[in-house]
Design a protein around this motif. Sequence first.
Motif, short mmCIF file in Angstrom:
data_model
loop_
_atom_site.label_atom_id
_atom_site.label_comp_id
_atom_site.label_asym_id
_atom_site.label_seq_id
_atom_site.Cartn_x
_atom_site.Cartn_y
_atom_site.Cartn_z
N LEU A 213 59.62 84.40 61.05
CA LEU A 213 59.10 84.92 61.76
C LEU A 213 59.92 85.70 63.27
N LEU A 214 60.27 84.57 63.87
CA LEU A 214 60.93 84.58 65.50
C LEU A 214 61.85 85.44 65.16
N SER A 215 62.85 85.53 64.03
CA SER A 215 63.94 86.45 63.70
C SER A 215 64.37 87.99 63.88
N HIS A 216 62.14 88.13 63.33
CA HIS A 216 61.92 89.45 62.61
C HIS A 216 60.56 89.91 63.37
N PRO A 217 61.01 90.78 64.56
CA PRO A 217 59.71 91.39 65.22
C PRO A 217 58.49 91.59 64.44
N ASN A 218 59.13 92.84 63.77
CA ASN A 218 58.17 93.25 62.67
C ASN A 218 57.68 92.09 61.63
N SER A 219 56.95 90.89 61.98
CA SER A 219 56.54 90.04 60.40
C SER A 219 55.30 89.86 61.33
N CYS A 220 54.84 88.95 60.63
CA CYS A 220 53.93 88.19 59.76
C CYS A 220 53.62 87.00 59.49
N ALA A 221 52.73 85.57 59.84
CA ALA A 221 53.19 84.99 59.07
C ALA A 221 51.85 83.66 58.67
N ILE A 222 51.45 83.05 58.39
CA ILE A 222 50.26 82.18 58.18
C ILE A 222 50.56 80.47 58.94
N LEU A 223 50.58 80.23 60.50
CA LEU A 223 51.27 79.25 60.61
C LEU A 223 49.64 78.49 61.19
N PRO A 224 49.79 76.91 61.83
CA PRO A 224 48.40 76.14 62.28
C PRO A 224 48.68 77.22 63.05
N LYS A 225 46.97 76.83 63.82
CA LYS A 225 46.35 77.66 65.19
C LYS A 225 46.95 76.75 66.06
N ASN A 226 47.00 75.66 66.87
CA ASN A 226 47.72 74.88 67.73
C ASN A 226 49.03 75.03 68.16
N ILE A 227 49.54 76.09 67.45
CA ILE A 227 51.06 76.16 66.95
C ILE A 227 51.53 77.39 68.24
N VAL A 228 50.53 77.47 69.35
CA VAL A 228 50.75 78.11 70.73
C VAL A 228 49.43 77.88 71.78
N SER A 229 49.37 76.87 71.37
CA SER A 229 49.19 75.38 73.19
C SER A 229 50.15 74.94 72.87
N GLY A 230 49.52 74.32 73.71
CA GLY A 230 50.27 72.99 74.64
C GLY A 230 50.30 71.64 74.16
N ASN A 231 49.56 71.80 72.43
CA ASN A 231 49.35 70.65 71.76
C ASN A 231 50.26 70.42 71.27
N SER A 232 50.54 71.32 70.54
CA SER A 232 51.85 71.63 69.53
C SER A 232 53.59 71.58 70.14
#
Length: 279
Positions: A213-232
């Motif tokens: 996902l990080l390598s391909h800008p035109n992509s999406c994936a299902i991940l834990p919601k907290n992955i973009v928060s400071g808790n991860s």
Amino acid sequence: MDIRFLSTFLEVANTRHFGKAADNLYLTQSAVSARIKLLEEYFDVELFVRHRNSIQLTVAGERLIPFAQQLSENLQEAKKALAKTAITTIHCACTPNAYFTPVGQAIANLGNHIHDISVRNDLANIELISRQLHDHTIDIGFTTEPLKLDNVESIKLFELPLALFGHQHEQAERQYIHIEWNQKISDAVFKSCPEFKQSTLKTSSASIGLDQLLSHPNSCAILPKNIVSGNSTLSHKVGNLVQIESTFDVSLSVFLSVMQGIPQSEIEQITNYFKQIIP
């Protein structure tokens, strides 16, 4: 000479009965008799006079009692002293996606929260974890599905909400990367979004899915919601990801599994530790 021979001698001297001493020591009567015989050979004396209905100590046996008691007491004191400095090794195994959740960081910090333990952690599939628990080669297993096995207790630690993520800039059409969290989640996602069945990549590893996902800008994936928060612990590397609106509502459960009946206080401490620190 085995120090346990003296403990056996003291038990026979106390009960005046080989059978009762054997029961108290969880030994066979023949094993008790053999130990006493070896002790008598070691000291080259007779310790008991054996009558048909009773056993009496000889003079030598009476003289040996205080020495045997002192040696046994010294041994117990030595055990206590060594136990204070002993380090217990706890063997854990995680499925890769269980380790991807907050469990991974919690295991890394375990030794800082519980004193006098050393932690060994390995990654394994659910089948291997099940076998290792039964073989007692690991103490604890972490999985994203409960282990339905006899004598294994699976405790749900938490549920982690999942969501669809992609890069911040808008795309007309995103390529879906399917992470196989478990069959129940896959079924729910494909029911809500049938087009996701034609994913460009399928993987059972959340780490691989995230890297793609990080390598391909035109992509999406299902991940834990907290992955973009400071808790991860991954927040520092996924700052460009945003949650994408979706029609499904799924959560990932993480389970801690141990063999039932293991009387280890360390296991209880660890179970409580994970329950307390993981929301």
